[in-house]
Design an enzyme around this catalytic site. Structure first.
Site, PDB file in Angstrom:
ATOM      1  NE  ARG A  58      -2.278  -8.122  -4.245  1.00  0.00           N
ATOM      2  CZ  ARG A  58      -3.217  -8.162  -3.327  1.00  0.00           C
ATOM      3  NH1 ARG A  58      -2.973  -7.698  -2.146  1.00  0.00           N
ATOM      4  NH2 ARG A  58      -4.391  -8.691  -3.571  1.00  0.00           N
TER       5      ARG A  58
ATOM      6  CG  HIS B 242      -1.947  -0.978   1.323  1.00  0.00           C
ATOM      7  ND1 HIS B 242      -2.127  -1.768   2.425  1.00  0.00           N
ATOM      8  CD2 HIS B 242      -2.904  -1.355   0.437  1.00  0.00           C
ATOM      9  CE1 HIS B 242      -3.145  -2.589   2.230  1.00  0.00           C
ATOM     10  NE2 HIS B 242      -3.631  -2.356   1.018  1.00  0.00           N
TER      11      HIS B 242
ATOM     12  CE  LYS C 120     -11.140  -6.918   1.251  1.00  0.00           C
ATOM     13  NZ  LYS C 120     -10.079  -5.961   0.919  1.00  0.00           N
TER      14      LYS C 120
ATOM     15  CB  SER D  72      -4.437  -6.439   4.214  1.00  0.00           C
ATOM     16  OG  SER D  72      -3.858  -5.200   3.923  1.00  0.00           O
TER      17      SER D  72
END
Length: 168
Positions: free
Chosen positions: A93, A19, A43, A131
């Protein structure tokens, strides 16, 4: 002169070195970068919204440029419009990220065609960091120091201590 504003949205639970890479680089592309910290209902956050806001604010304090951290609980495009943004900054990513982000960018373009989405490829050394994986590693007692700053690692370790490790 018009200020070019960009928005970098995410849950940042916790904020990772990946990040931070996107924030540093995104801040160079716009005059003002607004980091939008949000809650994703799909989440299960390790940290509350106020804790994540404080964490992100502390971590980005040394980044050059006009970088602001705010929370939001709305459609991303509504948030971006409120902030006066013309750019959404997203980090990629892997190919799986691209497929999801491409679909989201298309939907966002339908909602508000005045706001563009800009994709930044994560630094090669940071591409595997997520994360979700950082939390999983920490919950099983693994080392996370290569994925987050030392202060964030301490906060994650303290939270794991509170909620209990898995696999013990």
């Amino acid at each position: 002169m018009t200020t070019r504003t960009g928005v970098y949205p995410g849950t940042f639970d916790p904020i990772t070195l990946g990040h931070m890479d996107i924030i540093r680089r995104g801040a160079k592309l716009v005059d003002r970068l607004v980091i939008g910290v949000t809650t994703n209902a799909s989440k299960s956050p390790m940290f509350s919204l106020p804790e994540r806001l404080a964490m992100v604010q502390r971590e980005v304090a040394q980044i050059e440029g006009d970088v602001q951290v705010v929370s939001f609980d709305s459609l991303l495009m509504d948030f971006a419009e409120r902030e006066g943004a013309r750019v959404i900054v997203r980090g990629l990513r892997a190919v799986a990220d691209f497929e999801y982000e491409y679909q989201m960018a298309g939907m966002n373009q339908q909602i508000n065609p005045r706001i563009e989405t800009v994709f930044l490829m994560a630094d090669v050394s940071l591409q595997p960091i997520a994360s979700r994986l950082v939390k999983e590693i920490a919950l099983y007692g693994g080392p996370i120091g290569r994925f987050v700053t030392p202060t964030v690692a301490e906060e994650v370790a303290a939270r794991v201590e509170q909620i209990g490790r898995k696999g013990s």
